[in-house]
Enzyme design. Structure first.
Site, short mmCIF file in Angstrom:
data_model
loop_
_atom_site.label_atom_id
_atom_site.label_comp_id
_atom_site.label_asym_id
_atom_site.label_seq_id
_atom_site.Cartn_x
_atom_site.Cartn_y
_atom_site.Cartn_z
N LYS B 99 0.54 -1.21 -0.05
CA LYS B 99 0.14 -0.03 0.12
C LYS B 99 0.94 1.44 -0.20
O LYS B 99 1.33 1.62 1.17
CB LYS B 99 -0.95 -0.21 1.27
N ALA B 186 -9.54 5.64 3.49
CA ALA B 186 -9.04 7.26 4.17
C ALA B 186 -10.68 7.24 3.99
O ALA B 186 -10.47 7.85 2.83
CB ALA B 186 -8.14 7.77 4.11
N GLY B 187 -10.59 8.45 4.94
CA GLY B 187 -11.82 9.25 5.65
C GLY B 187 -12.83 8.83 5.98
O GLY B 187 -13.85 9.51 6.68
#
Lengths: 72, 256
Positions: B99, B186-187
């Site tokens: 990643k 993400a988020g």
């Protein structure tokens, strides 16, 4: 003749003295680290696992031993 | 219904991917990951604790035979560092997946996409399965695809912010721009955010803080599991178009 007891290594940024280990394999064993789960770098070069037995450490070498920790 | 997620020949059994950071302890990490049903877990590459060898290892709790281990390059701000961490991660012998993060700003943790592109190109040539963490920018997504990425991982919002999918339209455009799988990374703050990502047509969702930081991480892990499944089913089922006015569900015929 090698004066192993004089060998000074830097391991993960810390000065390490009194280590008898002359190879990566011996160093990992001395530090009680499972070689299957780590990666090792000496002076910024990655050492392949197959080379752990015969890679000879030298005075002043900087060794990094990394593993996986929690992360996102 | 055959709905498998396959990336570079690797079959993924879940569309929810989870991180292993920020948990109270390894036991909680293990229980939450089990509850999430994820078969992919992200990990970070860090120095072994030399002074305290009694400390337990994450992999004592997360069995690499059971889970796909996805190492990240979190904390890397340069191409050189990202390459170094990636190569170290692979040398551990546990995973060829990476990643890839090349961070460009400390406060937002937004990616440095120019560095990311360069690192993607180099690592893809070295045989890594590169999963780059990138902006919700369709043009960069295409560039990463051309550079050899195995999937595109646009952010929904800044890492750990829990703001949800801030620009669903860009995510939609990315989905139409690239052929590669798209994984929102993400988020995500709560289950509905994960469902929205999946309803947009994303192939998977990767999250960490939303579970680890919840009051009850185990319950939230289960909520996320169901949200991702529901979102995926909903996407495949095909939602009704939005209309401004009502259409009655009961017949007019037979009204008294």
């Amino acid at each position: 003749m090698r004066f192993l007891f004089f060998m000074r290594l830097k391991i993960n940024g810390e000065s390490a003295k009194n280590l008898k280990a002359a190879t990566i394999r011996a160093l990992l064993e001395e530090l009680k680290i499972d070689s299957g789960r780590v990666a090792v770098e000496v002076n910024l070069s990655i050492i392949k696992k197959v080379d752990y037995d015969h890679y000879t450490l030298n005075d002043g070498d900087s060794v990094e031993i990394v593993n996986f920790v929690g992360g996102g | 219904m055959d709905d498998r997620l396959i990336i570079r020949g690797i079959e993924f059994l879940s569309r929810l991917w989870v991180g292993t950071g920020k948990y109270k302890d390894f036991e909680e990490t293990r229980t939450a990951i089990e509850a999430s049903g994820a078969d992919v877990v992200t990990v970070a590459v860090r120095r072994v604790n030399i002074t305290d060898r009694k400390k337990e290892n994450l992999l004592d709790y997360i069995d690499p035979k059971k889970y796909k281990i996805l190492p990240n390059t979190a904390g890397c701000y340069t191409v050189e560092d990202a390459l170094r961490y990636s190569r170290l991660a692979r040398e551990s012998g546990i995973s060829d997946l990476i990643k890839l993060e090349v961070i460009g700003d400390e406060k937002t943790l937004f990616p440095d996409t120019l560095g990311l592109l360069k690192a993607t190109e180099i690592l893809a040539k070295e045989g890594f399965v590169v999963l780059p963490y990138t902006n919700d920018d369709p043009v960069m997504a295409r560039r990463l695809e051309d550079a050899g990425a195995a999937a595109i991982m646009p952010l929904g919002a800044p890492i750990g912010s829990g703001l949800g999918i801030r620009n669903p339209y860009n995510i939609k455009i990315i989905l139409e721009t690239v052929k590669l799988p798209v994984i929102v990374d993400a988020g995500v703050g709560t289950a509905s955010d994960a469902a929205i990502a999946m309803e947009l047509g994303c192939d998977a969702v990767l999250l960490n803080t939303a579970i680890a930081g919840a009051k009850d991480p185990i319950a939230m892990a289960s909520a996320m599991k169901h949200a991702v499944i529901a979102g995926r089913l909903s996407y495949r089922a095909g939602r009704i178009p939005k209309k401004l006015y009502a259409t009655a569900s009961s017949p007019i015929e037979g009204i008294l």
